[in-house]
Design an enzyme around this catalytic site. Structure first.
Site, PDB file in Angstrom:
ATOM      1  N   ALA A 184      -7.240   0.757  -8.545  1.00 15.44           N
ATOM      2  CA  ALA A 184      -8.012   0.114  -9.608  1.00 15.44           C
ATOM      3  C   ALA A 184      -8.573  -1.229  -9.164  1.00 15.44           C
ATOM      4  CB  ALA A 184      -7.133  -0.069 -10.845  1.00 15.44           C
TER       5      ALA A 184
ATOM      6  N   SER B 137     -10.178  -2.505   2.567  1.00 11.52           N
ATOM      7  CA  SER B 137     -11.505  -2.062   2.978  1.00 11.52           C
ATOM      8  C   SER B 137     -11.862  -2.647   4.340  1.00 11.52           C
ATOM      9  CB  SER B 137     -12.510  -2.561   1.939  1.00 11.52           C
ATOM     10  OG  SER B 137     -13.819  -2.456   2.423  1.00 11.52           O
TER      11      SER B 137
ATOM     12  N   TYR C 112     -16.210  -9.873  -3.367  1.00  9.41           N
ATOM     13  CA  TYR C 112     -15.458  -8.605  -3.333  1.00  9.41           C
ATOM     14  C   TYR C 112     -14.565  -8.568  -2.085  1.00  9.41           C
ATOM     15  CZ  TYR C 112     -14.482  -3.704  -2.282  1.00  9.41           C
ATOM     16  OH  TYR C 112     -13.851  -2.540  -1.936  1.00  9.41           O
TER      17      TYR C 112
ATOM     18  N   LYS D 239     -10.233  -8.678  -1.508  1.00  9.04           N
ATOM     19  CA  LYS D 239      -9.366  -7.786  -0.710  1.00  9.04           C
ATOM     20  C   LYS D 239      -8.537  -8.620   0.283  1.00  9.04           C
ATOM     21  CE  LYS D 239     -10.689  -3.832  -2.434  1.00  9.04           C
ATOM     22  NZ  LYS D 239      -9.794  -3.077  -3.322  1.00  9.04           N
TER      23      LYS D 239
ATOM     24  N   ASN E  80     -16.079   4.141   5.322  1.00  7.06           N
ATOM     25  CA  ASN E  80     -17.083   4.470   4.298  1.00  7.06           C
ATOM     26  C   ASN E  80     -16.822   5.846   3.702  1.00  7.06           C
ATOM     27  OD1 ASN E  80     -18.319   2.474   6.311  1.00  7.06           O
ATOM     28  ND2 ASN E  80     -19.679   2.348   4.559  1.00  7.06           N
TER      29      ASN E  80
ATOM     30  N   ARG F  16     -31.053  -6.414   4.796  1.00  2.00           N
ATOM     31  CA  ARG F  16     -30.447  -7.119   3.661  1.00  2.00           C
ATOM     32  C   ARG F  16     -29.460  -8.162   4.185  1.00  2.00           C
ATOM     33  NH1 ARG F  16     -28.210  -2.202   0.072  1.00  2.00           N
ATOM     34  NH2 ARG F  16     -27.115  -1.951   2.046  1.00  2.00           N
TER      35      ARG F  16
END
Ligand SMILES: NC(=O)c1ccc[n+]([C@@H]2O[C@H](COP(=O)([O-])OP(=O)(O)OC[C@H]3O[C@@H](n4cnc5c(N)ncnc54)[C@H](O)[C@@H]3O)[C@@H](O)[C@H]2O)c1
Length: 336
Positions: A81, A124, A148, A152, A178, A291
């Protein structure tokens, strides 16, 4: 063994639910459905042939979680979660620190109070930031480029501090690369809300006609075809990695941090071509500028996962695309 899956109705959680049932374990889902659809539960029942145990609520609800762990005799928690959209985390950082770091803190307090100190945590590859080289081993320095990723990283540090303070904690930190693909039944898969943030669901939505074309951000990276290279891993392999991690925690009784990837780098154009083959549909694309924050290449060293967990990814890009297409074409609008 009763296992609590926080966020178990989400993309990776739902696939892991089935892997646990298949392994003879008893998963129980806790989800607030902030980023998932309750319809996934019927699908899980159809595939597993068993009723799904699910509690609707937040991991941040300490009395609820402590009560659940005690009442159901939970022996380990797999903590999926969290919020996961990088761009949104830049725009709304407090939302991410609150749910990801705050939610983790409450969950650990509830586990401690209930006497359950075995945890598998969804980290991650984002904790490696822009790696100096590839493949990336678990010993590479960690960096963060957005809230984000920072959430982590903070949680990883929190878990280390907790183990130092109390050696009864057994923690597996799994750094996913991924995740893509879907269950081979085509009944569950990734169902992002709004515009997908990740490549594969975007490609799938172009192939199924929901979006006109794909923007490929950057074709001048120092990679074989100039587009970004990532380590895509089939969600079925990832799910199996959680079963292996639980078993390793139980057998070895020691905490660990491990990469879950294939060790193979695929470019954006590799994914587009493989998806066209799998779907038989064209995936029109156009190149756009790079990006901010995107890295050229990112793929895992899988040596530690192979030796420590006895786990290795089985599926290649063709299967990842075929299973994504099976899910997407059977469910063009996801669970709706
Ligand atoms: N999908 C990826 O590309 C990827 C990559 C690396 C790591 N991860 C991590 O893996 C985990 C699972 O990712 P996913 O792709 O399945 O995401 P997801 O959004 O599909 O699943 C997360 C689930 O958690 C639930 N949730 C969120 N906050 C909650 C809360 N406070 N209480 C209870 N439930 C809550 C959501 O409703 C959702 O069902 C996340 O921690 C994510 O950061 C994902």
């Amino acid at each position: 063994m009763n296992i609590l899956l926080t966020g178990g109705a989400g993309y990776i959680g739902s696939h892991t639910y089935l892997a646990l049932v298949h392994a003879g374990l008893v998963p129980i889902i806790l989800d607030d459905f902030s980023n998932s659809n309750p319809k996934v539960l019927e699908r899980l029942e159809r595939i597993s042939g068993k009723p799904v145990q699910c509690e609707r609520g937040s991991v941040a609800d300490l009395p609820l979680v402590q009560g659940l762990i005690q009442r159901l005799g939970i022996q380990a928690v797999i903590h999926f979660a969290a919020f996961k959209a990088v761009g949104e985390s830049v725009a709304q950082p407090l939302k991410y620190y609150d749910n990801n770091v705050g939610g983790m803190t409450r969950l650990l307090q509830a586990m401690d109070a209930a006497g359950c100190r075995t945890l598998v945590f969804s980290s991650s590859a984002t904790v490696y930031g822009d790696p100096a080289s590839v493949p990336i081993t678990e010993r590479f320095p960690r960096q963060h480029t957005n809230p984000y990723g920072h959430s982590k990283l903070v949680i990883e540090d929190m878990l280390t501090a907790l183990q130092v303070s109390d050696p009864r904690w057994k923690v597996a930190v799994l750094r996913y690369f991924n995740p893509v693909g879907a269950h081979p039944s085509g009944l569950i898969g990734e169902d992002p809300r709004g515009t997908p943030n990740n490549l594969m669901p975007f490609v799938a939505q172009v192939a199924v006609g929901r979006r006109p074309f794909l923007n490929i951000y950057g074709n001048d990276y120092p990679t074989p075809d100039g587009t970004g290279v990532r380590d895509y891993i089939h969600v079925q392999d990832l799910a199996a990695g959680h079963v292996a991690a639980l078993k390793t925690l139980a057998d070895k009784g020691q905490s660990f941090t491990v990469n879950l990837g294939t060790g193979v780098g695929c470019s954006v154009l590799d994914v587009v071509k493989a998806f066209e083959v799998a779907s038989g549909k064209p995936v029109p694309y156009q190149f756009a500028p790079r990006r901010d924050g995107d890295v050229a290449q990112c793929y895992a060293s899988t040596d530690l996962a192979n030796t420590l967990l006895g786990w290795k990814a089985q599926f290649g890009l063709a299967a990842m695309c075929a299973d994504t297409w099976h899910w997407q074409s059977a469910n063009p609008n996801g669970y709706e």
